[in-house]
Motif scaffolding. Sequence first.
Motif, mmCIF file in Angstrom:
data_model
loop_
_atom_site.group_PDB
_atom_site.id
_atom_site.type_symbol
_atom_site.label_atom_id
_atom_site.label_comp_id
_atom_site.label_asym_id
_atom_site.label_seq_id
_atom_site.Cartn_x
_atom_site.Cartn_y
_atom_site.Cartn_z
ATOM 1 N N LEU A 12 -49.462 51.354 -20.366
ATOM 2 C CA LEU A 12 -48.411 51.358 -19.348
ATOM 3 C C LEU A 12 -47.214 50.314 -19.969
ATOM 4 N N THR A 13 -46.375 51.180 -20.887
ATOM 5 C CA THR A 13 -45.418 50.482 -21.431
ATOM 6 C C THR A 13 -43.989 50.889 -20.715
ATOM 7 N N GLN A 14 -42.859 50.272 -21.132
ATOM 8 C CA GLN A 14 -41.425 50.871 -20.750
ATOM 9 C C GLN A 14 -41.271 52.214 -21.114
ATOM 10 N N ASP A 15 -41.780 52.801 -22.127
ATOM 11 C CA ASP A 15 -41.478 54.197 -22.228
ATOM 12 C C ASP A 15 -42.452 54.813 -21.226
ATOM 13 N N GLU A 16 -43.691 54.517 -21.139
ATOM 14 C CA GLU A 16 -44.059 55.396 -19.811
ATOM 15 C C GLU A 16 -43.594 55.331 -18.526
ATOM 16 N N VAL A 17 -43.002 54.040 -18.206
ATOM 17 C CA VAL A 17 -42.372 53.653 -16.900
ATOM 18 C C VAL A 17 -41.323 54.857 -16.784
ATOM 19 N N LYS A 18 -40.407 54.845 -17.893
ATOM 20 C CA LYS A 18 -39.084 55.700 -17.907
ATOM 21 C C LYS A 18 -39.766 57.217 -17.345
ATOM 22 N N GLN A 19 -40.706 57.521 -18.124
ATOM 23 C CA GLN A 19 -41.161 58.695 -17.675
ATOM 24 C C GLN A 19 -41.944 59.035 -16.278
ATOM 25 N N LEU A 20 -42.702 57.972 -15.900
ATOM 26 C CA LEU A 20 -43.366 58.234 -14.640
ATOM 27 C C LEU A 20 -42.179 57.881 -13.466
ATOM 28 N N TRP A 21 -41.415 57.126 -13.500
ATOM 29 C CA TRP A 21 -40.444 56.634 -12.439
ATOM 30 C C TRP A 21 -40.009 57.894 -11.677
ATOM 31 N N PRO A 22 -39.243 58.663 -12.139
ATOM 32 C CA PRO A 22 -38.707 59.963 -11.355
ATOM 33 C C PRO A 22 -39.873 60.655 -10.635
ATOM 34 N N LYS A 23 -41.188 60.557 -11.099
ATOM 35 C CA LYS A 23 -42.348 61.273 -10.418
ATOM 36 C C LYS A 23 -43.262 60.341 -9.672
ATOM 37 N N ARG A 24 -42.855 59.066 -9.372
ATOM 38 C CA ARG A 24 -43.732 58.081 -8.810
ATOM 39 C C ARG A 24 -44.335 58.379 -7.513
ATOM 40 N N HIS A 25 -43.582 58.968 -6.808
ATOM 41 C CA HIS A 25 -44.046 59.495 -5.460
ATOM 42 C C HIS A 25 -45.130 60.567 -5.453
ATOM 43 N N GLU A 26 -45.411 61.173 -6.683
ATOM 44 C CA GLU A 26 -46.305 62.249 -6.958
ATOM 45 C C GLU A 26 -47.606 61.894 -7.506
ATOM 46 N N LEU A 27 -47.816 60.243 -7.854
ATOM 47 C CA LEU A 27 -48.954 60.246 -8.848
ATOM 48 C C LEU A 27 -50.272 59.935 -7.933
ATOM 49 N N PHE A 28 -49.963 59.707 -6.375
ATOM 50 C CA PHE A 28 -51.126 59.291 -5.631
ATOM 51 C C PHE A 28 -51.256 60.311 -4.489
ATOM 52 N N THR A 29 -52.193 60.213 -3.664
ATOM 53 C CA THR A 29 -52.334 60.998 -2.448
ATOM 54 C C THR A 29 -51.917 59.842 -1.317
ATOM 55 N N ALA A 30 -51.588 60.508 -0.119
ATOM 56 C CA ALA A 30 -51.626 59.598 1.021
ATOM 57 C C ALA A 30 -52.789 58.837 1.281
ATOM 58 N N SER A 31 -54.070 59.180 1.069
ATOM 59 C CA SER A 31 -55.278 58.587 1.258
ATOM 60 C C SER A 31 -55.643 57.438 -0.018
#
Length: 97
Positions: free
Chosen positions: A17-36
Amino acid sequence: MITFNQQEQRCIVSGRLTQDEVKQLWPKRHELFTASTQVIDLSSLEYADSAGVALLVAFITLHVSDGHETNVLRQLVNPSDQLKKIIELYDLSAFFN
């Protein structure tokens, strides 16, 4: 490369998990986990830089976009030795179990 493997209430984070991955993940961060998702298991996370650590801390209270509002406070567990050094350096132990 970073992967998120959801297993019921636990999500196992693997890879780097580096700055490059953070740049890619940030816009879709709300989709990475379920509510549970209550536990974010870092035992398979090989490396995280300071941007990665900041993202991990943001995950603790992140609301998910699956249509359900959540007030679940997630736990970050099983940090690697490398991650423990950053946690100690920046005095972030309150965020990690």
